[in-house]
Design a protein around this motif. Sequence first.
Motif, PDB file in Angstrom:
ATOM      1  N   GLU A  84      16.628 -16.041   5.085  1.00  0.00           N
ATOM      2  CA  GLU A  84      17.864 -16.262   4.321  1.00  0.00           C
ATOM      3  C   GLU A  84      17.743 -15.778   2.880  1.00  0.00           C
ATOM      4  O   GLU A  84      18.653 -15.149   2.354  1.00  0.00           O
ATOM      5  N   PHE A  85      16.623 -16.093   2.240  1.00  0.00           N
ATOM      6  CA  PHE A  85      16.495 -15.815   0.803  1.00  0.00           C
ATOM      7  C   PHE A  85      15.538 -14.663   0.477  1.00  0.00           C
ATOM      8  O   PHE A  85      15.550 -14.152  -0.638  1.00  0.00           O
ATOM      9  N   GLY A  86      14.669 -14.290   1.370  1.00  0.00           N
ATOM     10  CA  GLY A  86      13.715 -13.215   1.101  1.00  0.00           C
ATOM     11  C   GLY A  86      12.632 -13.647   0.136  1.00  0.00           C
ATOM     12  O   GLY A  86      12.259 -14.820   0.072  1.00  0.00           O
ATOM     13  N   ASN A  87      12.164 -12.695  -0.672  1.00  0.00           N
ATOM     14  CA  ASN A  87      11.070 -12.959  -1.607  1.00  0.00           C
ATOM     15  C   ASN A  87      11.534 -13.253  -3.026  1.00  0.00           C
ATOM     16  O   ASN A  87      10.708 -13.343  -3.927  1.00  0.00           O
ATOM     17  N   ARG A  88      12.804 -13.411  -3.242  1.00  0.00           N
ATOM     18  CA  ARG A  88      13.266 -13.595  -4.620  1.00  0.00           C
ATOM     19  C   ARG A  88      12.811 -14.931  -5.177  1.00  0.00           C
ATOM     20  O   ARG A  88      12.672 -15.926  -4.460  1.00  0.00           O
ATOM     21  N   CYS A  89      12.598 -14.953  -6.458  1.00  0.00           N
ATOM     22  CA  CYS A  89      12.080 -16.143  -7.133  1.00  0.00           C
ATOM     23  C   CYS A  89      13.192 -17.069  -7.588  1.00  0.00           C
ATOM     24  O   CYS A  89      12.976 -18.258  -7.742  1.00  0.00           O
ATOM     25  N   ASN A  90      14.348 -16.552  -7.890  1.00  0.00           N
ATOM     26  CA  ASN A  90      15.399 -17.401  -8.463  1.00  0.00           C
ATOM     27  C   ASN A  90      16.364 -17.858  -7.426  1.00  0.00           C
ATOM     28  O   ASN A  90      16.945 -17.299  -6.672  1.00  0.00           O
TER      29      ASN A  90
END
Length: 90
Positions: A84-90
């Motif tokens: 759903e969100f992948g590797n993004r940090c925010n």
Amino acid sequence: MGRTPCCQKLGLKKGRWTAEEDEILTNYIQANGEGSWRSLPKNAGLLRCGKSCRLRWINYLRPDIKRGNMSVEDENTIVKLHAEFGNRCN
């Protein structure tokens, strides 16, 4: 300018924590709660830096730390969230 050092580097123990030190830290935090990590070693009677005490508590001694292998449910949750969100940090 900046912060003063949290401790004097002379005379502090480094390296592995002993079971006795773990017990002292755990008992102190259970009795007094998490507060000023800079003053904790002196108040608890430990010859450690406040940062070392904080890291020991947060990473190893807290009672709510989950230890052991991940369950299938945990792995499925991670895969679902990553999709759903992948590797993004925010």
